[in-house]
Write a protein that holds these residues in place. Structure first.
Motif, short mmCIF file in Angstrom:
data_model
loop_
_atom_site.label_atom_id
_atom_site.label_comp_id
_atom_site.label_asym_id
_atom_site.label_seq_id
_atom_site.Cartn_x
_atom_site.Cartn_y
_atom_site.Cartn_z
N VAL A 1 19.73 -9.19 12.71
CA VAL A 1 18.87 -8.80 12.23
C VAL A 1 18.59 -8.59 10.23
N PRO A 2 17.55 -9.08 9.40
CA PRO A 2 18.05 -8.66 7.57
C PRO A 2 17.23 -7.09 7.83
N TYR A 3 17.94 -6.60 6.86
CA TYR A 3 17.77 -5.42 6.78
C TYR A 3 17.29 -5.36 5.15
N MET A 4 16.36 -4.71 4.75
CA MET A 4 16.22 -3.75 3.19
C MET A 4 16.06 -2.61 3.23
N LEU A 5 16.89 -1.99 2.39
CA LEU A 5 16.99 -0.27 1.84
C LEU A 5 16.39 -0.37 0.72
N TYR A 6 15.42 0.27 0.33
CA TYR A 6 14.71 0.90 -1.35
C TYR A 6 15.41 2.36 -1.29
N ASP A 7 15.94 3.15 -2.42
CA ASP A 7 16.07 3.94 -2.73
C ASP A 7 15.13 4.32 -4.19
N SER A 8 13.64 4.80 -4.20
CA SER A 8 13.95 5.12 -4.86
C SER A 8 14.04 5.75 -6.56
N THR A 9 15.18 6.38 -6.05
CA THR A 9 16.75 6.84 -6.90
C THR A 9 17.23 6.70 -7.31
N ASP A 10 17.94 5.12 -6.74
CA ASP A 10 19.26 4.95 -7.40
C ASP A 10 18.97 2.76 -6.77
N VAL B 1 0.74 -1.43 -0.21
CA VAL B 1 -0.26 -0.17 0.22
C VAL B 1 0.78 0.81 -0.38
N ILE B 2 2.14 1.18 0.69
CA ILE B 2 2.69 2.48 0.75
C ILE B 2 3.13 2.55 -1.04
N THR B 3 3.92 2.01 -1.23
CA THR B 3 5.04 2.06 -1.93
C THR B 3 3.91 2.69 -3.45
N GLU B 4 3.13 1.37 -3.14
CA GLU B 4 2.23 2.18 -4.67
C GLU B 4 1.81 3.48 -4.54
N ALA B 5 1.46 3.71 -3.32
CA ALA B 5 0.84 5.11 -3.62
C ALA B 5 1.95 6.42 -3.29
N MET B 6 2.98 5.68 -2.84
CA MET B 6 4.43 7.04 -3.03
C MET B 6 4.92 6.71 -4.61
N ASP B 7 4.79 5.56 -5.00
CA ASP B 7 4.94 5.34 -6.60
C ASP B 7 4.29 7.01 -7.16
N LYS B 8 2.91 6.17 -6.37
CA LYS B 8 1.96 7.43 -8.24
C LYS B 8 1.93 8.77 -7.33
#
Length: 400
Positions: A358-367, A324-331
């Motif tokens: 613990v595992p982390y995942m860092l997503y950057d919409s510009t990279d 829900v968050i990523t779809e709204a931010m992408d839009k």
């Protein structure tokens, strides 16, 4: 740039035989995290400082950028902030859970703790039970305050920070050796059973097949906290979205906006979409820079020892929060960085917290990266990326 943390409390685990020797995070159907992991940085981070107990208090302080060695004064004082209790410097706050102990005829000390959350009791029922306790046990020295679900608060005037055991560390065990050494606290716990065991609410709960909320359990003692403002520290405006008083209390202490979401319970059936929508709204419509979305469900299911329900909690996090968050931010077209991680592991095999990375995942919409890994404990380790001090993660997230 906008910043989002999605924190799956206790989400990390160990391989489980019935899941084909996969962890719940590996096994769960998580199409959104699977997609994001291929274009994200995946690694491991150690959130619990050496020598400190692995709690959601210390771990979430770390993730928010506060070194627990410097800022931590106990769990309960943070919860006191959340429910508006103005502690004096001489006060000691205690977490006051309403738990389930065995209903046999054995002496209180020989009873077994069955359920640390009393079947995830509602706040409404718990408030009635706590009022019954208050009428019998409250004094000028010990005051009781209603929190959320099974999580409540006691303030001890001119108290002492005594060593107390969390109830989720005693599940399935006889409680005698884990009772408070302080005589007054121990007697209050024992008397609480006499008050609650045959309360009409508990009689009704047992008829419905629910665990009775039949005893208080004190833990998490601490003194009034002093946390630096998140905005002053980071030059960013932050908002907290959680159903748990502890997280709200940390946010209050840090001067962050606390967003209440209707239907957010801290359990498996919480309002996931409501939390996700609140995060998007505060970022896009209210001008905030960071939204911290805390989901308690994986941790609760770990404490319950339910493999199936922990997997479901992770799947809900993926499809009903992160998607829900990523779809709204992408839009929206807004640039954003998204950090997904647990605060600590809550392995099914031990039903309590551990201090493992613990595992982390860092997503950057510009990279966007070009990777083949998934997001889980194994891939985090195999990446070779490791952050030894969890409190440095917030600076890393905000560095761009």
């Amino acid at each position: 740039m906008k910043y989002i943390v999605v924190l799956g409390d206790g989400m990390a685990d160990k391989p489980i035989e019935e899941l084909g020797n996969k962890t719940p995070l590996e096994y769960a159907d998580t199409p959104t995290m699977d997609r994001l992991s291929k274009v994200s940085e995946v690694g491991l981070v150690h959130t619990i400082p050496k020598g400190m107990k692995p709690g959601s208090d210390t771990a979430n302080l770390s993730v928010l950028g506060y070194d627990p060695k410097k800022y931590y004064t106990g769990r309960s004082p943070l919860e006191a902030l959340s429910i508006g209790v103005d502690m004096k410097t001489t006060d000691v706050a205690l977490r006051c859970n309403i738990v389930t102990v065995s209903t046999d005829d054995l002496p209180y000390e020989e009873k077994t703790i069955i359920d640390h959350s009393a079947s995830e009791i509602s706040t409404e029922d718990a408030a009635i039970l706590l009022e019954a306790v208050r009428k019998e046990l409250e004094t000028d020295t010990y005051k009781f305050y209603v929190g959320t679900s099974y999580r409540h608060l006691t303030i001890w005037d001119n108290g002492e920070v005594v060593d107390l055991t969390p109830p989720h560390d005693v599940l399935g065990q006889k409680i005698g050796q884990y009772l408070p050494k302080d005589e007054v606290l121990r007697e209050m716990q024992k008397k609480s059973y006499d008050i609650l065991a045959n309360h009409p609410i508990n009689i009704d709960r047992m008829k419905k097949g629910l665990n009775p909320a039949n005893s208080l359990w004190f833990w998490g003692a601490g003194t009034r906290p002093c946390v630096t403002s998140f905005e002053e520290k980071n030059n960013k405006k932050g908002a907290m979205i959680s159903a748990v008083d502890l997280l709200k209390g940390i946010a209050v202490g840090a001067g962050m906006k606390v967003i209440e979401v209707e239907g957010a319970t801290g359990g498996l059936e919480t309002n996931y979409e409501g939390k996700a929508s609140a995060a998007v709204d505060v970022l896009l419509n209210e001008g905030y820079d960071l939204a911290y979305v805390h989901v308690e469900a994986p941790d609760e299911m770990g404490h319950q020892g339910s493999v199936e329900r922990k997997v479901k909690a992770i799947e809900n996090l993926d499809k009903r929060v992160i998607k829900v968050i990523t779809e709204a931010m992408d839009k929206s077209g807004e640039d954003y960085r998204l950090l997904v991680m647990p605060d600590h592991p809550t392995p099914i095999c031990v039903r309590t917290h551990t201090s493992d990375p613990v595992p982390y995942m860092l997503y950057d919409s510009t990279d966007l990266k070009d990777e083949k890994h998934d997001y889980n404990e194994k891939c985090g380790k195999e990446s070779g990326l490791f952050m030894a001090n969890g409190y440095e993660m917030m600076d890393y997230l905000l560095s761009k």
